[in-house]
Design a protein around this motif. Structure first.
Motif, short mmCIF file in Angstrom:
data_model
loop_
_atom_site.label_atom_id
_atom_site.label_comp_id
_atom_site.label_asym_id
_atom_site.label_seq_id
_atom_site.Cartn_x
_atom_site.Cartn_y
_atom_site.Cartn_z
N THR A 75 0.62 -1.04 -0.18
CA THR A 75 0.05 -0.15 -0.11
C THR A 75 1.16 1.38 0.21
OG1 THR A 75 -0.01 0.25 2.00
CG2 THR A 75 -1.43 -1.12 1.42
N ASP A 76 2.36 1.27 -0.15
CA ASP A 76 3.36 2.16 0.44
C ASP A 76 2.63 2.77 -1.06
OD1 ASP A 76 4.80 4.17 1.29
OD2 ASP A 76 6.60 2.72 1.45
N ASP A 77 2.98 3.57 -1.09
CA ASP A 77 2.84 4.61 -2.37
C ASP A 77 4.89 4.47 -3.14
OD1 ASP A 77 0.62 5.38 -3.13
OD2 ASP A 77 1.28 7.64 -2.54
N LEU A 78 5.68 4.07 -2.93
CA LEU A 78 6.91 4.34 -2.93
C LEU A 78 7.19 2.66 -3.23
CD1 LEU A 78 10.51 5.08 -3.12
CD2 LEU A 78 10.58 5.12 -0.84
N ASP A 79 6.49 1.57 -2.29
CA ASP A 79 6.70 0.30 -2.35
C ASP A 79 6.04 0.82 -4.08
OD1 ASP A 79 8.57 -0.79 -0.68
OD2 ASP A 79 6.22 -0.97 0.95
N LEU A 80 5.14 0.66 -4.39
CA LEU A 80 4.29 1.03 -5.51
C LEU A 80 5.00 0.90 -7.13
CD1 LEU A 80 0.18 1.88 -5.10
CD2 LEU A 80 0.96 -0.58 -5.31
N THR A 81 5.83 2.76 -7.05
CA THR A 81 6.39 2.92 -7.99
C THR A 81 7.63 2.00 -8.21
OG1 THR A 81 6.08 4.83 -6.62
CG2 THR A 81 7.80 4.29 -8.68
N GLN B 240 7.60 -1.66 -7.46
CA GLN B 240 7.11 -3.12 -7.63
C GLN B 240 6.87 -2.56 -9.22
OE1 GLN B 240 7.02 -5.75 -6.96
NE2 GLN B 240 7.77 -5.28 -4.95
#
Length: 94
Positions: free
Chosen positions: A81-87, A89
């Motif tokens: 759910t973290d924006d940085l993690d999504l980026t 990924q």
């Protein structure tokens, strides 16, 4: 005057074969150590949570909170759910 013994001296108790401290565990124990950095303003809820817990009880409180929060038993199965993690990924796997 008559002497009344309230309790035996500690040295006498130990000489009778009793051991001090906790009994040894029959299971393997894992120690996981980490440092948690919390920011004032951003992590006030967590700072408040830990502020009332004595240092020697924090591990037990953290385990209870993790279990109550529904921590998954399988590693990596938590939704990202973290924006940085999504980026990251998206960059790596996209």
């Amino acid at each position: 005057m008559e002497n009344i013994i309230i309790s035996e001296p500690q040295s006498k108790k130990l000489s009778m074969g009793s051991k001090r401290g906790r009994p040894k565990l029959d299971c393997k124990v894992y120690q996981i150590r980490f440092t948690l950095s919390l920011r004032e303003g951003e992590d006030d809820d967590l700072l408040f949570f830990f502020s009332d817990i004595p240092e020697r009880r924090r591990a037990a409180a953290l385990k209870a909170a993790l279990r109550a929060g529904g921590v998954s038993l399988k590693a990596g199965s938590a939704p990202i759910t973290d924006d940085l993690d999504l980026t990251i990924q998206g960059l790596v796997f996209g």
